[in-house]
Motif scaffolding. Structure first.
Motif, short mmCIF file in Angstrom:
data_model
loop_
_atom_site.label_atom_id
_atom_site.label_comp_id
_atom_site.label_asym_id
_atom_site.label_seq_id
_atom_site.Cartn_x
_atom_site.Cartn_y
_atom_site.Cartn_z
N GLN A 276 -34.47 -75.66 55.57
CA GLN A 276 -33.86 -74.65 54.86
C GLN A 276 -34.59 -74.24 53.78
OE1 GLN A 276 -29.63 -77.18 56.01
NE2 GLN A 276 -29.47 -75.48 54.18
N ASP A 277 -34.88 -73.09 53.89
CA ASP A 277 -35.86 -72.37 52.76
C ASP A 277 -35.09 -71.56 51.63
OD1 ASP A 277 -37.93 -71.92 51.28
OD2 ASP A 277 -39.29 -71.27 53.02
N GLY A 278 -35.40 -71.06 50.79
CA GLY A 278 -34.71 -70.26 50.07
C GLY A 278 -33.48 -70.79 49.38
N GLY A 279 -32.54 -69.93 48.89
CA GLY A 279 -31.31 -70.43 48.12
C GLY A 279 -31.73 -70.61 46.71
N ASP A 280 -32.77 -70.09 46.15
CA ASP A 280 -33.08 -70.19 44.77
C ASP A 280 -32.18 -69.37 43.85
OD1 ASP A 280 -36.63 -70.74 44.74
OD2 ASP A 280 -35.48 -70.02 46.71
N ALA A 281 -31.73 -70.13 42.78
CA ALA A 281 -30.66 -69.61 41.86
C ALA A 281 -31.40 -68.40 41.11
CB ALA A 281 -30.33 -70.64 40.95
N LYS A 282 -32.54 -68.25 41.05
CA LYS A 282 -33.45 -67.24 40.09
C LYS A 282 -33.20 -65.87 40.94
CE LYS A 282 -37.81 -65.86 38.26
NZ LYS A 282 -39.14 -66.29 37.97
N TYR A 283 -32.89 -65.92 42.25
CA TYR A 283 -33.01 -64.60 42.98
C TYR A 283 -31.29 -63.91 42.67
CZ TYR A 283 -37.17 -66.07 44.94
OH TYR A 283 -38.37 -66.51 45.37
N ILE A 284 -30.51 -64.81 42.03
CA ILE A 284 -29.15 -64.09 42.12
C ILE A 284 -28.88 -63.76 40.63
CG2 ILE A 284 -26.61 -64.75 42.48
CD1 ILE A 284 -27.59 -67.03 44.34
N PRO A 285 -28.52 -62.47 40.49
CA PRO A 285 -28.48 -62.22 38.95
C PRO A 285 -27.03 -62.80 38.53
CG PRO A 285 -28.80 -60.28 40.42
CD PRO A 285 -28.69 -61.64 41.21
N GLU A 286 -27.03 -63.09 37.12
CA GLU A 286 -25.99 -63.63 36.58
C GLU A 286 -24.82 -63.29 36.79
OE1 GLU A 286 -26.73 -65.16 32.57
OE2 GLU A 286 -28.72 -65.88 32.80
N ASN A 287 -24.60 -62.11 36.63
CA ASN A 287 -23.24 -61.22 36.81
C ASN A 287 -22.84 -61.21 38.29
OD1 ASN A 287 -25.24 -59.42 37.50
ND2 ASN A 287 -24.63 -57.84 35.83
N TYR A 288 -23.55 -61.86 39.24
CA TYR A 288 -23.12 -61.28 40.62
C TYR A 288 -21.87 -62.46 40.49
CZ TYR A 288 -26.50 -58.43 42.78
OH TYR A 288 -27.50 -57.37 42.93
N GLN A 289 -21.03 -62.11 41.81
CA GLN A 289 -19.92 -62.94 41.80
C GLN A 289 -19.79 -63.41 43.12
OE1 GLN A 289 -16.32 -60.37 41.02
NE2 GLN A 289 -17.52 -59.40 39.41
N THR A 290 -19.17 -64.87 43.37
CA THR A 290 -19.06 -65.54 44.47
C THR A 290 -17.59 -65.82 44.70
OG1 THR A 290 -19.18 -67.58 43.32
CG2 THR A 290 -21.03 -66.83 44.19
N PHE A 291 -17.32 -66.38 45.83
CA PHE A 291 -15.87 -66.83 46.28
C PHE A 291 -15.34 -67.83 45.41
CE2 PHE A 291 -12.93 -69.63 48.59
CZ PHE A 291 -11.98 -68.46 49.16
N ALA A 292 -16.00 -68.88 45.09
CA ALA A 292 -15.56 -69.78 44.28
C ALA A 292 -16.00 -69.71 42.87
CB ALA A 292 -15.93 -71.18 44.70
N ASP A 293 -16.34 -68.59 42.33
CA ASP A 293 -16.83 -68.13 41.07
C ASP A 293 -17.62 -69.34 40.43
OD1 ASP A 293 -16.61 -66.72 38.73
OD2 ASP A 293 -15.17 -67.97 37.79
N VAL A 294 -18.89 -69.70 41.26
CA VAL A 294 -19.77 -70.56 40.82
C VAL A 294 -20.92 -69.91 40.20
CG1 VAL A 294 -19.17 -72.23 42.62
CG2 VAL A 294 -20.75 -70.65 43.29
N SER A 295 -21.70 -70.51 39.47
CA SER A 295 -22.93 -70.01 38.98
C SER A 295 -24.04 -69.78 39.81
CB SER A 295 -23.56 -70.87 37.62
OG SER A 295 -24.07 -72.22 38.49
#
Length: 645
Positions: free
Chosen positions: A395-414
């Motif tokens: 499982q590669d990727g999934g880096d937090a750095k690539y997700i802008p801070e103001n993006y939104q998720t289902f569970a409202d997670v950082s």
């Protein structure tokens, strides 16, 4: 009998008082003692110190200790204007230099830790809240992020992680010191930390967009005991990866073929491994097997019969893993389905999927915090297992750095939370490998060091293997794999100036990896001269010979938390010199490994901790507590020492 009862009662009272003794030192200090440490709160200027005896082991930095930033700039807490104690809890009210609003600080004292919580009760979320601790002379610091491991110990450099995210490699908001103090901030908020930034002599850790921060200060006799306490608190591994990861090298197609994969090449690679007599249980098929990000089928033109291929690999004794990522490209078969079902991370508006720019392109990312999206992807992977017999996934990727801070998720997670939701997928597959995690220690996943450069440097080449690996060990990831031997950064091998794999570098890299918990090849040793192949085979088989020993400590890590590869101070916490050694490690509890990490070197200085040590190759014994200078290490020799008794 009455006399005995009276004596016992008096002893109990004395013990209780010793555990909970509060004294006021005029109007300047509040002192609270227990059997393990003393807490001293300075009232004006504000400050918090922990002492063992007369020795200060931790110190919040006076007016720099508590600060926060908002639209009006920086604010510093300056004084305690009220306090009270209830049981083992101390309640403080503190004033700042910029506002009349008071902060609340709650300190809970326990036998082996202090819990500090600081709240801004009259405010909305501020830009950041920061705690700052003095770098006390003689204390050595470790942990935080694997990418900073080459700064060993951390206080010897100016270290800055702004932002502090799960990116490129494993990171965890935990640091420990040689004084026996651990700093644990179990938090998924965006964070930052610095050590000795601009030579300020402080460890500073901040949390963004919040009105409350909490930290646990773990207090033990020494650093190894602090680590064990942390490992149990964050969660010991629930499972141990299969033995095949530990007792034989793995092979991966990435550098060997890049993305230019097909069925015949993989079979040729597998046959070459066996014909060249290299031990291997796990074969990873890296990126290039599927047509596009977000599609989970083999490219038909290149893989005419993937099931027959995997069946044959199984018959040859291989477990087969496939490379995957959480990214989805627009135009992939299921893209519209994923959009319509809200299975992708949304942009700042919350109304549509957000673009993710990562090293593989400009795509979108599955929102693994959405249970339906998680299950959808899990089902895709299980179908690969059912249809073709795939054993697991890299499982590669999934880096937090690539997700802008103001993006939104289902569970409202950082973004850090999204990284660990991606890691949860590994719980469903016995064969897994990760490169980035935040607080996923309890899952017992295989954690790979990031792609290293094809060079000797300490920052990101061969020289970084040991300090980065040991940092992984000290933040709770015992099951780590060094990067591919010779380096795994594809840019190096695509560079027009690349002159081919250096024989000396490849041999020394093989030696340095041979006694780490895991060992991984990609570039084939048999591309090099016959002598080099023989040396590499020798150390691949040494790893295999020690497989039972390595696996013994892999099992132990799940019950005690003790890492497999350990810094020299781990079993020698009283040895001051051991805290500074970053180019040696101890495998388990008795094998000292001292690879050659400098180009052209045929000897090196080797520090032996106290005790009696035997050279693995010559059987010659040496008394420890000293440095063996210019110890011979010709190109085919990895210096190894066994601790006797």
């Amino acid at each position: 009998m009455k006399l005995i009862n009276t004596i016992l009662f008096l002893v109990f009272c004395l013990f209780a008082n010793a555990q909970n003794l509060v004294s006021k030192d005029g109007d300047k200090h509040i002192r609270i003692k227990n059997s393990s440490y003393e807490l001293v709160v300075n009232k004006n200027p504000i400050g918090i110190e922990l002492l063992k005896g007369n020795l200060v082991i931790s110190s919040l930095s006076g007016s720099n200790g508590f600060s926060y930033s908002n639209e009006n700039g920086a604010n510093h807490l300056v004084a305690i204007n009220d306090w009270q104690k209830q049981g083992k809890t101390l309640f403080l009210k503190a004033e700042s230099d910029q506002t009349e609003m008071l902060s609340e600080i709650v300190i809970v004292m326990k036998n082996d830790k202090v819990e500090v919580s600081w709240t801004l009760p009259e405010m909305e979320n501020v830009e950041s809240m920061k705690l700052a601790f003095d770098l006390i002379d003689g204390n050595h610091w470790y942990g935080g992020h694997v990418n900073g491991g080459h700064n060993w110990p951390l206080e010897t450099a100016q270290v800055s992680f702004e932002p502090f995210l799960a990116h490129s490699n494993q990171g965890t908001p935990f640091w420990l010191t040689s004084a026996g103090v651990g700093y644990f901030m179990p938090c998924y908020h965006p964070m930052g930390f610095t050590i000795n930034n601009e030579d300020n002599g402080r460890f500073e850790v901040s949390v963004k967009e919040t009105r409350k921060v909490s930290m646990e200060l773990l207090i033990e006799e020494n650093a190894p005991k602090v680590y064990r306490s942390f490992a149990k608190e964050i969660g010991l591994p629930k499972v141990v990866p299969p033995k095949g990861f530990f007792d034989k090298p793995t092979f991966n197609t990435w550098i060997e073929y890049m993305k230019d994969l097909d069925q015949q090449k993989i079979m040729d690679y597998a046959h070459d491994i066996r014909e060249n007599d290299f031990p291997c249980d796990v074969l990873m098929i890296d990126a290039g097997w599927s047509p596009i990000h977000g599609e989970y089928e083999f490219i038909e033109e290149r893989f005419p019969d993937p099931k027959a291929m995997i069946d044959e690999l199984h018959e040859m004794g291989f477990k087969v893993m496939l490379w995957i990522s959480p990214y989805v490209r627009e135009g992939s078969k299921d893209f519209e389905f994923l959009v319509s079902n809200d299975y992708l991370i949304r942009d700042e508006t919350g109304t549509k999927p957000g673009h993710i720019k990562w090293w593989g392109g400009n795509d979108y990312e599955l929102d693994m915090s959405n249970p339906e999206a998680f299950d959808w992807f899990l089902e895709k992977l299980r179908k690969l297992q059912q249809k073709y017999g795939v054993d697991g996934f890299k499982q590669d990727g999934g880096d937090a750095k690539y997700i802008p801070e103001n993006y939104q998720t289902f569970a409202d997670v950082s973004s850090n939370g999204s990284t660990d939701y991606w890691a949860k997928l590994g719980d469903y597959f016995e064969y897994n490998e990760y490169r980035v995690s935040w607080m996923a220690q309890s899952s017992g996943l295989v954690q790979r060091l990031r792609d290293k450069h094809n060079n000797w440097t300490r920052e990101s080449g061969l020289g970084s293997l040991i300090p980065d690996g040991l940092t992984n060990s000290l933040i709770g990831y015992p099951y780590f794999c060094p990067d591919m031997i010779g380096g795994g950064d594809a840019k190096d091998f695509r560079d027009p100036n690349y002159k081919g794999m250096g024989t000396e570098l490849f041999i020394r890299w093989t030696e340095a990896s041979a006694l780490m918990p895991m060992m991984q090849f990609s570039y084939s040793p048999w591309h090099l001269e016959k002598k080099t192949v023989g040396i590499c085979r020798k150390y691949a088989k040494l790893h295999e010979d020690l497989g039972d020993y390595i696996y013994e400590f892999a099992l132990q890590a799940a019950t005690t938390g003790d890492p497999i590869a350990r810094p020299l101070f781990y079993d020698n916490p009283e040895d001051e010199e051991a805290y500074l050694i970053s180019d040696e490690f101890i495998l388990g509890d008795r094998i000292l490994v001292a690879p050659v990490l400098e180009e052209g070197a045929i000897d090196r200085n080797i520090y032996l901790p106290k005790g009696l040590w035997k050279d693995y190759w010559s059987d010659k014994t040496y008394q420890g507590g000293r440095t063996l200078e210019d110890y011979p290490a010709p190109i085919d020799v990895l210096p190894l020492f066994i601790k006797l008794n």
